[in-house]
Design a protein around this motif. Structure first.
Motif, short mmCIF file in Angstrom:
data_model
loop_
_atom_site.label_atom_id
_atom_site.label_comp_id
_atom_site.label_asym_id
_atom_site.label_seq_id
_atom_site.Cartn_x
_atom_site.Cartn_y
_atom_site.Cartn_z
N SER A 1 0.85 -1.20 0.00
CA SER A 1 0.00 0.00 0.00
C SER A 1 0.89 1.24 0.00
O SER A 1 1.95 1.26 0.61
CB SER A 1 -0.93 0.01 1.21
OG SER A 1 -0.20 0.09 2.39
N PRO A 2 0.44 2.28 -0.71
CA PRO A 2 1.26 3.50 -0.75
C PRO A 2 1.28 4.18 0.62
O PRO A 2 0.36 4.03 1.42
CB PRO A 2 0.56 4.36 -1.79
CG PRO A 2 -0.82 3.84 -1.87
CD PRO A 2 -0.76 2.40 -1.50
N PRO A 3 2.33 4.96 0.89
CA PRO A 3 2.38 5.66 2.17
C PRO A 3 1.25 6.69 2.27
O PRO A 3 0.70 7.13 1.26
CB PRO A 3 3.74 6.33 2.17
CG PRO A 3 4.23 6.28 0.77
CD PRO A 3 3.50 5.18 0.08
N GLU A 4 0.93 7.05 3.50
CA GLU A 4 -0.22 7.93 3.74
C GLU A 4 -0.04 9.29 3.06
O GLU A 4 -1.00 9.87 2.55
CB GLU A 4 -0.43 8.13 5.24
CG GLU A 4 -1.74 8.79 5.57
CD GLU A 4 -1.99 8.83 7.07
OE1 GLU A 4 -2.66 9.78 7.49
OE2 GLU A 4 -1.53 7.92 7.77
N ALA A 5 1.18 9.81 3.02
CA ALA A 5 1.43 11.09 2.37
C ALA A 5 1.08 11.02 0.89
O ALA A 5 0.50 11.95 0.33
CB ALA A 5 2.88 11.51 2.55
N ARG B 1 -2.70 11.16 0.48
CA ARG B 1 -3.20 12.53 0.62
C ARG B 1 -2.95 13.33 -0.66
O ARG B 1 -3.79 14.13 -1.07
CB ARG B 1 -2.53 13.22 1.81
CG ARG B 1 -3.04 12.73 3.13
CD ARG B 1 -2.55 13.62 4.25
NE ARG B 1 -2.72 12.93 5.52
CZ ARG B 1 -1.80 12.83 6.44
NH1 ARG B 1 -0.63 13.39 6.27
NH2 ARG B 1 -2.04 12.19 7.55
N GLU B 2 -1.77 13.13 -1.26
CA GLU B 2 -1.45 13.83 -2.49
C GLU B 2 -2.42 13.43 -3.61
O GLU B 2 -2.91 14.28 -4.36
CB GLU B 2 -0.01 13.49 -2.90
CG GLU B 2 0.44 14.15 -4.18
CD GLU B 2 1.85 13.71 -4.57
OE1 GLU B 2 2.07 13.57 -5.78
OE2 GLU B 2 2.69 13.51 -3.67
N ILE B 3 -2.71 12.15 -3.70
CA ILE B 3 -3.65 11.67 -4.71
C ILE B 3 -5.04 12.24 -4.46
O ILE B 3 -5.73 12.69 -5.38
CB ILE B 3 -3.67 10.13 -4.73
CG1 ILE B 3 -2.34 9.59 -5.24
CG2 ILE B 3 -4.82 9.61 -5.59
CD1 ILE B 3 -2.17 8.09 -5.07
N GLU B 4 -5.48 12.24 -3.20
CA GLU B 4 -6.78 12.82 -2.86
C GLU B 4 -6.85 14.30 -3.22
O GLU B 4 -7.86 14.78 -3.73
CB GLU B 4 -7.06 12.63 -1.37
CG GLU B 4 -7.42 11.22 -0.99
CD GLU B 4 -7.61 11.05 0.50
OE1 GLU B 4 -7.20 11.96 1.28
OE2 GLU B 4 -8.16 10.02 0.91
N GLU C 1 -8.85 18.55 -6.85
CA GLU C 1 -8.62 19.64 -7.80
C GLU C 1 -9.28 19.34 -9.14
O GLU C 1 -9.92 20.21 -9.74
CB GLU C 1 -7.12 19.87 -7.98
CG GLU C 1 -6.44 20.48 -6.78
CD GLU C 1 -4.92 20.47 -6.90
OE1 GLU C 1 -4.39 19.98 -7.94
OE2 GLU C 1 -4.25 20.95 -5.96
N GLU C 2 -9.14 18.12 -9.62
CA GLU C 2 -9.77 17.73 -10.88
C GLU C 2 -11.28 17.80 -10.78
O GLU C 2 -11.96 18.25 -11.70
CB GLU C 2 -9.33 16.32 -11.28
CG GLU C 2 -7.90 16.21 -11.73
CD GLU C 2 -7.62 16.99 -13.00
OE1 GLU C 2 -8.47 17.00 -13.90
OE2 GLU C 2 -6.54 17.61 -13.08
N TYR C 3 -11.81 17.35 -9.65
CA TYR C 3 -13.26 17.41 -9.42
C TYR C 3 -13.75 18.85 -9.46
O TYR C 3 -14.75 19.17 -10.10
CB TYR C 3 -13.57 16.77 -8.07
CG TYR C 3 -14.99 16.97 -7.60
CD1 TYR C 3 -16.04 16.28 -8.18
CD2 TYR C 3 -15.28 17.87 -6.58
CE1 TYR C 3 -17.33 16.46 -7.75
CE2 TYR C 3 -16.57 18.06 -6.14
CZ TYR C 3 -17.60 17.35 -6.74
OH TYR C 3 -18.88 17.55 -6.31
#
Length: 96
Positions: free
Chosen positions: A67-71, A74-77, A82-84
């Motif tokens: 699993s990717p790190p939490e940071a 957050r960056e993906i979210e 922003e795209e939304y």
């Protein structure tokens, strides 16, 4: 008039019969078979339970490992938000 079973009900009936049959065989082997057979059934059962537990532990370990790190999450979210917002400003009709 004969009523036929749909596929889901037929599958459910087959699974039910299978479960009752195997449960009955297991109970017979555990309670009424020879001592050697009872011991073998207990060994196989305990092996299955322990191995299933370790499989779940391994699954959790693999999930944590890959699993990717939490940071990064957050960056993906943040990028998705922003795209939304961009799409919303452009008038894209979101159903929610």
């Amino acid at each position: 008039m004969k009523k036929s079973l749909d596929k889901d009900r037929l599958a459910g009936l087959i699974i039910l019969i299978f479960a009752f049959t195997l449960g009955s065989i297991y109970a017979y082997l555990l309670l009424f078979a020879s001592i050697e057979t009872q011991l073998l059934v207990m060994k196989i059962t305990s092996l299955f339970v322990v191995e299933t537990f370790f499989l779940v532990v391994a699954w959790i370990g693999i999930t944590l490992l890959f699993s990717p790190p939490e940071a990064k999450i957050r960056e993906i979210e943040k990028r998705l938000e922003e795209e939304y917002n961009k799409l919303r400003e452009q008038g894209y009709p979101f159903p929610w």
